[in-house]
Design a protein around this motif. Structure first.
Motif, mmCIF file in Angstrom:
data_model
loop_
_atom_site.group_PDB
_atom_site.id
_atom_site.type_symbol
_atom_site.label_atom_id
_atom_site.label_comp_id
_atom_site.label_asym_id
_atom_site.label_seq_id
_atom_site.Cartn_x
_atom_site.Cartn_y
_atom_site.Cartn_z
ATOM 1 N N ASP A 88 29.642 -10.464 22.288
ATOM 2 C CA ASP A 88 30.414 -10.432 20.955
ATOM 3 C C ASP A 88 30.541 -9.075 20.530
ATOM 4 N N GLU A 89 31.678 -8.306 21.112
ATOM 5 C CA GLU A 89 32.091 -7.002 20.922
ATOM 6 C C GLU A 89 32.213 -6.768 19.647
ATOM 7 N N THR A 90 32.784 -7.444 18.643
ATOM 8 C CA THR A 90 33.195 -7.048 17.441
ATOM 9 C C THR A 90 31.864 -6.683 16.638
ATOM 10 N N ASN A 91 30.698 -7.672 17.054
ATOM 11 C CA ASN A 91 29.335 -7.276 16.095
ATOM 12 C C ASN A 91 28.640 -6.424 17.048
ATOM 13 N N ASP A 92 29.035 -6.043 18.190
ATOM 14 C CA ASP A 92 28.070 -5.152 19.035
ATOM 15 C C ASP A 92 26.793 -5.743 19.681
ATOM 16 N N ARG A 93 27.073 -7.132 20.154
ATOM 17 C CA ARG A 93 25.957 -7.719 20.502
ATOM 18 C C ARG A 93 26.007 -8.567 21.406
ATOM 19 N N LEU A 94 25.043 -9.002 21.986
ATOM 20 C CA LEU A 94 25.007 -10.398 23.071
ATOM 21 C C LEU A 94 24.526 -11.438 22.586
ATOM 22 N N PHE A 95 25.059 -12.646 23.020
ATOM 23 C CA PHE A 95 24.514 -14.067 22.786
ATOM 24 C C PHE A 95 23.928 -14.576 23.912
ATOM 25 N N VAL A 96 22.551 -15.051 24.056
ATOM 26 C CA VAL A 96 22.326 -15.544 25.397
ATOM 27 C C VAL A 96 22.408 -17.159 25.207
ATOM 28 N N VAL A 97 23.246 -17.563 25.845
ATOM 29 C CA VAL A 97 23.611 -19.188 25.588
ATOM 30 C C VAL A 97 22.583 -19.816 26.438
ATOM 31 N N THR A 98 22.243 -19.508 27.835
ATOM 32 C CA THR A 98 21.008 -20.144 28.614
ATOM 33 C C THR A 98 20.689 -19.280 29.531
ATOM 34 N N VAL A 99 19.410 -19.541 30.028
ATOM 35 C CA VAL A 99 18.919 -18.702 30.993
ATOM 36 C C VAL A 99 18.056 -19.712 31.963
ATOM 37 N N TYR A 100 17.781 -19.466 33.270
ATOM 38 C CA TYR A 100 17.312 -20.607 34.210
ATOM 39 C C TYR A 100 17.001 -20.096 35.329
ATOM 40 N N LYS A 101 16.093 -20.725 35.866
ATOM 41 C CA LYS A 101 15.866 -20.330 37.509
ATOM 42 C C LYS A 101 16.816 -20.956 38.292
ATOM 43 N N PRO A 102 17.583 -20.522 39.229
ATOM 44 C CA PRO A 102 18.562 -20.983 39.912
ATOM 45 C C PRO A 102 17.845 -21.611 41.031
ATOM 46 N N SER A 103 18.349 -23.106 41.414
ATOM 47 C CA SER A 103 17.900 -23.907 42.378
ATOM 48 C C SER A 103 18.396 -23.667 43.519
ATOM 49 N N PRO A 104 17.541 -23.895 44.786
ATOM 50 C CA PRO A 104 18.006 -23.701 46.075
ATOM 51 C C PRO A 104 19.328 -24.895 46.551
ATOM 52 N N GLU A 105 19.071 -25.848 45.864
ATOM 53 C CA GLU A 105 20.021 -27.073 46.307
ATOM 54 C C GLU A 105 21.266 -26.558 45.766
ATOM 55 N N GLU A 106 21.562 -25.592 44.678
ATOM 56 C CA GLU A 106 22.903 -25.578 44.097
ATOM 57 C C GLU A 106 23.319 -23.874 44.368
ATOM 58 N N TRP A 107 22.544 -23.216 45.011
ATOM 59 C CA TRP A 107 22.712 -21.702 45.322
ATOM 60 C C TRP A 107 22.470 -21.409 46.728
ATOM 61 N N GLU A 108 23.224 -20.778 47.258
ATOM 62 C CA GLU A 108 22.925 -19.813 48.615
ATOM 63 C C GLU A 108 21.709 -18.683 48.095
ATOM 64 N N ASP A 109 21.187 -18.494 49.452
ATOM 65 C CA ASP A 109 20.084 -17.564 49.220
ATOM 66 C C ASP A 109 20.295 -16.426 48.315
ATOM 67 N N ASP A 110 21.426 -16.029 48.466
ATOM 68 C CA ASP A 110 21.688 -14.723 47.733
ATOM 69 C C ASP A 110 21.555 -15.215 46.209
ATOM 70 N N TRP A 111 21.712 -16.170 45.702
ATOM 71 C CA TRP A 111 21.627 -16.558 44.344
ATOM 72 C C TRP A 111 22.869 -16.203 43.705
ATOM 73 N N ARG A 112 24.118 -15.781 44.345
ATOM 74 C CA ARG A 112 25.311 -15.306 43.799
ATOM 75 C C ARG A 112 26.364 -16.275 44.168
ATOM 76 N N THR A 113 26.196 -17.031 45.119
ATOM 77 C CA THR A 113 27.258 -17.985 45.593
ATOM 78 C C THR A 113 26.532 -19.487 45.635
ATOM 79 N N ARG A 114 27.721 -20.243 44.832
ATOM 80 C CA ARG A 114 27.294 -21.783 44.710
ATOM 81 C C ARG A 114 27.390 -22.580 46.112
ATOM 82 N N ARG A 115 26.378 -23.322 46.300
ATOM 83 C CA ARG A 115 26.765 -24.309 47.634
ATOM 84 C C ARG A 115 28.012 -25.119 47.297
ATOM 85 N N ARG A 116 28.833 -25.614 48.164
ATOM 86 C CA ARG A 116 29.778 -26.248 48.269
ATOM 87 C C ARG A 116 29.623 -27.730 48.534
#
Length: 116
Positions: A88-116
């Motif tokens: 939210d650049e206009t109001n000079d702030r962030l809005f955290v929509v969600t936060v979660y622990k990534p699951s190894p079933e959905e993410w590669e070991d680097d936690w940056r890449t989604r599993r296909r």
């Protein structure tokens, strides 16, 4: 706003928010707060980690009210987390929509890449 600019904005607002007694630079959705409670994480723990987080997915702003992205951060406990952050650049702030622990079933070991 490009991914690099979003990343810099997120890091800066997280730093500012920790110094602000009112915490007015970061707004949290109910869902994000619920997820943090479920994981046993505090807002401060996540905000500290947002200072060094990195954008791993940049979402197009076509059908979104604010530009947003997915970030990867590392808590001081050593745990990785993902957060969807709206800028939210206009109001000079962030809005955290969600936060979660990534699951190894959905993410590669680097936690940056989604599993296909």
């Amino acid at each position: 706003m490009q991914a690099e600019e979003k990343q810099a904005f997120i890091r800066w607002k997280a730093k500012q928010n920790l110094l602000d007694p009112e915490g007015a630079k970061i707004y949290w959705s109910r869902h994000a707060i619920s997820e943090m409670v479920n994981e046993g994480w505090s807002r401060t723990l996540v905000e500290e980690a947002l200072q060094t987080s990195e954008v791993i997915e940049d979402y197009p702003s076509l059908h979104r009210p604010l530009p947003d992205c997915l970030v990867l951060g590392w808590l001081s406990t050593g745990e990785p987390f993902h957060a969807v952050i709206a800028i939210d650049e206009t109001n000079d702030r962030l809005f955290v929509v969600t936060v979660y622990k990534p699951s190894p079933e959905e993410w590669e070991d680097d936690w940056r890449t989604r599993r296909r």
